[in-house]
Design an enzyme around this catalytic site. Structure first.
Site, PDB file in Angstrom:
ATOM      1  CE  LYS A  23     160.704  62.751  -7.739  1.00  0.00           C
ATOM      2  NZ  LYS A  23     159.086  62.380  -6.961  1.00  0.00           N
ATOM      3  NE  ARG A 124     150.657  63.825  -7.482  1.00  0.00           N
ATOM      4  CZ  ARG A 124     151.358  63.617  -7.610  1.00  0.00           C
ATOM      5  NH1 ARG A 124     151.923  64.008  -8.988  1.00  0.00           N
ATOM      6  NH2 ARG A 124     151.995  62.757  -6.355  1.00  0.00           N
ATOM      7  CB  THR A 170     151.490  63.541   0.093  1.00  0.00           C
ATOM      8  OG1 THR A 170     152.787  64.330  -0.605  1.00  0.00           O
ATOM      9  CG2 THR A 170     150.657  65.250   0.490  1.00  0.00           C
ATOM     10  CB  SER A 171     156.402  63.039   2.914  1.00  0.00           C
ATOM     11  OG  SER A 171     156.338  62.779   1.637  1.00  0.00           O
ATOM     12  CB  SER A 198     156.335  59.047   2.202  1.00  0.00           C
ATOM     13  OG  SER A 198     155.502  58.570   1.134  1.00  0.00           O
ATOM     14  CG  ASP A 314     158.556  56.902  -5.082  1.00  0.00           C
ATOM     15  OD1 ASP A 314     157.232  57.168  -5.138  1.00  0.00           O
ATOM     16  OD2 ASP A 314     159.076  58.319  -5.166  1.00  0.00           O
ATOM     17  NE  ARG A 345     152.920  55.940  -9.172  1.00  0.00           N
ATOM     18  CZ  ARG A 345     154.407  56.635  -8.921  1.00  0.00           C
ATOM     19  NH1 ARG A 345     154.939  56.240  -7.582  1.00  0.00           N
ATOM     20  NH2 ARG A 345     154.778  57.604  -9.536  1.00  0.00           N
ATOM     21  NE  ARG A 386     158.589  56.660  -8.857  1.00  0.00           N
ATOM     22  CZ  ARG A 386     160.076  57.017  -9.712  1.00  0.00           C
ATOM     23  NH1 ARG A 386     161.347  56.228  -9.339  1.00  0.00           N
ATOM     24  NH2 ARG A 386     161.079  58.144  -8.826  1.00  0.00           N
ATOM     25  CE  LYS A 411     155.656  63.299 -11.993  1.00  0.00           C
ATOM     26  NZ  LYS A 411     156.487  63.323 -10.849  1.00  0.00           N
TER      27      LYS A 411
HETATM   28  O1  LIG Z   1     159.671  64.781  -1.516  1.00  0.00           O
HETATM   29  C1  LIG Z   1     159.447  64.117  -2.361  1.00  0.00           C
HETATM   30  O2  LIG Z   1     160.848  64.393  -2.878  1.00  0.00           O
HETATM   31  C2  LIG Z   1     158.534  62.619  -2.781  1.00  0.00           C
HETATM   32  C3  LIG Z   1     158.043  62.108  -1.674  1.00  0.00           C
HETATM   33  C4  LIG Z   1     156.883  60.592  -1.780  1.00  0.00           C
HETATM   34  O3  LIG Z   1     155.666  61.100  -1.789  1.00  0.00           O
HETATM   35  P1  LIG Z   1     155.168  61.088  -1.217  1.00  0.00           P
HETATM   36  O4  LIG Z   1     155.173  61.982   0.095  1.00  0.00           O
HETATM   37  O5  LIG Z   1     153.611  61.891  -1.732  1.00  0.00           O
HETATM   38  O6  LIG Z   1     154.553  59.516  -0.445  1.00  0.00           O
HETATM   39  C5  LIG Z   1     158.029  60.159  -2.853  1.00  0.00           C
HETATM   40  O7  LIG Z   1     157.079  59.065  -3.923  1.00  0.00           O
HETATM   41  C6  LIG Z   1     157.991  61.626  -3.723  1.00  0.00           C
HETATM   42  O8  LIG Z   1     158.587  60.364  -5.612  1.00  0.00           O
HETATM   43  C7  LIG Z   1     158.980  62.194  -3.926  1.00  0.00           C
HETATM   44  C1  LIG Z   2     155.057  60.229  -6.592  1.00  0.00           C
HETATM   45  C2  LIG Z   2     155.943  60.957  -7.690  1.00  0.00           C
HETATM   46  O1  LIG Z   2     156.801  61.638  -7.957  1.00  0.00           O
HETATM   47  P1  LIG Z   2     156.045  62.892  -7.391  1.00  0.00           P
HETATM   48  O2  LIG Z   2     157.070  63.768  -7.404  1.00  0.00           O
HETATM   49  O3  LIG Z   2     155.046  63.923  -8.770  1.00  0.00           O
HETATM   50  O4  LIG Z   2     154.839  62.798  -5.965  1.00  0.00           O
HETATM   51  C3  LIG Z   2     157.151  59.675  -8.225  1.00  0.00           C
HETATM   52  O5  LIG Z   2     158.744  60.299  -8.867  1.00  0.00           O
HETATM   53  O6  LIG Z   2     157.207  58.677  -8.258  1.00  0.00           O
END
Ligand SMILES: O=C(O)C1=C[C@@H](OP(=O)(O)O)[C@@H](O)[C@H](O)C1
Ligand SMILES: C=C(OP(=O)(O)O)C(=O)O
EC number: 2.5.1.19
Length: 426
Positions: A23, A124, A170-171, A198, A314, A345, A386, A411
């Site tokens: 993804k 979010r 979040t990153s 992250s 994750d 979570r 998840r 998803k």
């Molecule tokens: O940049 C990405 O693709 C992601 C970053 C992470 O989120 P956070 O940065 O919110 O922790 C991860 O949990 C998410 O599934 C995908």
């Molecule tokens: C946190 C997740 O997704 P999102 O890209 O919506 O943050 C995930 O896929 O576990």
């Protein structure tokens, strides 16, 4: 509500599986291919809610996309940084990546773009990114709470410049800014203020940008410089299998003392969640890898672990779901940020483990799970893919576990249960 009963397996799994594309890589590749000039083709692309919402948003912005689900292929006719649509009403579902990356993308345009998602997406965090976009020339009009969806971005071609950004929840907001920055009018410097969660996903972003021809200069952990005028090169790009989604299959080997091989996923993956292999190794599994697969063989008895999962968060649910079968406690640390994902979570894992009769301690940023016998139950999934995917693995060891709303795996992994049951039949 729909449910799926998981059949307990009274033998070790012994299977070779294929996992759909990542993804995170699919949605990054969609974004940079949309900004490149000309046609890109993404192979082994993910087809799921998160990537389909993303592709639809890009298309609504006037950048043609051709989806070939049967070939797992997406073609993107990039417009060299132009955002042709001057107005769009965009919907991102529950896709955090789409919410953050598309909000940044529209800031490169010159128009009026409304963004919204499902009710949980409206909770979010978006605010730190939007503050930077405003400093770069956009005006944001919030319909409800400031800093949250739904909102309209009135954009005037992101200016670039020097910014400070918080990234303790979040990153993805940092990744979003990094990816649009080459198309800003001037060079962009981003200094992350405080903790960056992250981090492995930020590395993935820089790697993907490099794969499409753009350089990010990183100074220390927290400072990022992107020169304006760099351009993504359209290309053929093959998406790696999703390492986070592979974790459930490896976990099945771990708990049943069996063997699972995941094709086309290697230890050289640019996804941080490939480190799940190291976690399982520390818990007693054996790992075999080649240049075209990785394989996990589970031990007779899994061992406990005390682990910081900030970078691989994750996988908290995957570890939580197999924790009751370890020989000693499992402590998962430094994951306060997972309270802002599809659901809270930490709370969800604690609640569902307790429902199974497992002793768990909850803290603001960590949890401690005591191994012990499980009383079967129907697992709530809270619209979180998840939760469903992870607790299905628990069901392999204990007869009577049922997963509620299994459709929520759409998803990121629409045919998860088909592949899960195929693994059991091998
Ligand atoms: O940049 C990405 O693709 C992601 C970053 C992470 O989120 P956070 O940065 O919110 O922790 C991860 O949990 C998410 O599934 C995908
Ligand atoms: C946190 C997740 O997704 P999102 O890209 O919506 O943050 C995930 O896929 O576990």
């Amino acid at each position: 509500m729909d449910t799926i009963a998981i059949p307990a397996l009274n033998r070790p799994v012994d299977a070779t599986v294929e996992i759909p594309g990542s993804k995170s890589l699919t949605n990054r590749a969609l974004l940079v291919a949309a900004l490149a000039q000309g046609d890109s083709v993404l192979e082994n692309a993910l087809f799921s809610e998160d990537s389909e919402y993303f592709a639809k948003c890009v298309e609504q912005l006037g950048i043609p996309i051709t989806l070939n689900p049967h070939l797992a292929q997406i073609q993107v006719a990039g417009r060299g940084g132009d955002i042709p649509a001057k107005q769009a009403d965009l919907f991102v579902g529950l896709a955090g990546t789409a919410a953050r990356f598309i909000s940044a993308l529209v800031a490169l345009g010159n128009g009026e773009y409304r963004l919204d998602g499902v009710p949980r997406m409206r909770e979010r965090p978006m605010g730190d990114l939007l503050t930077v976009l405003e400093a770069g020339g956009a005006t944001i009009n919030f319909e409800g709470n400031s800093g949250f969806m739904p909102y309209t971005v009135y954009s005037r071609q992101f200016a670039g410049g020097n910014f400070r950004l918080k990234a303790n929840q979040t990153s993805q907001q940092l990744s979003a800014l990094l990816m649009i920055a080459p198309y800003a009018q001037q060079d962009t410097n981003i200094e992350v203020e405080g903790t960056l969660v992250s981090q492995s996903y930020v590395k993935m972003t820089c790697r993907l940008m490099a794969d499409f021809g753009v350089e990010v200069i990183q100074i220390g952990d927290n400072q990022f410089q992107i020169k304006a005028g760099q351009r993504y090169q359209a290309r053929h790009y093959t998406v790696e299998p999703d390492a986070s989604n592979a974790s459930y299959f490896f976990a099945a080997a771990a708990v049943t003392g069996g063997r699972v091989r995941v094709k086309h996923l290697t230890k050289q993956s640019c996804q941080g969640d490939i480190l799940w292999l190291n976690v399982l190794e520390q818990m007693g599994c054996q790992i075999k890898d080649s240049d075209d697969y990785t394989e996990v063989t589970g031990p007779k008895q899994l061992q406990g672990i005390d682990i910081d999962m900030n970078d691989i968060s994750d996988l908290v649910q995957t570890l939580g779901a197999i924790a009751p079968f370890a020989s000693s406690p499992i402590t998962i640390r430094n994951v306060e940020h997972i309270r802002y994902k599809e659901t809270d979570r930490i709370k969800a894992v604690v609640t569902e483990l307790r429902r199974l009769g497992v002793k768990v301690e909850e803290f603001p940023d960590r949890l401690k799970i005591e191994p012990g016998p499980i009383t079967p139950a129907a697992i709530e999934t809270y619209h979180d893919h998840r939760m469903a995917m992870a607790f299905a693995v628990t069901g392999l060891k204990v007869p009577g576990i049922v997963i509620k709303d299994p459709g929520c795996t759409a998803k990121t992994f629409p045919d998860y249960f088909t592949r899960f049951f195929q693994m059991l039949e091998q």
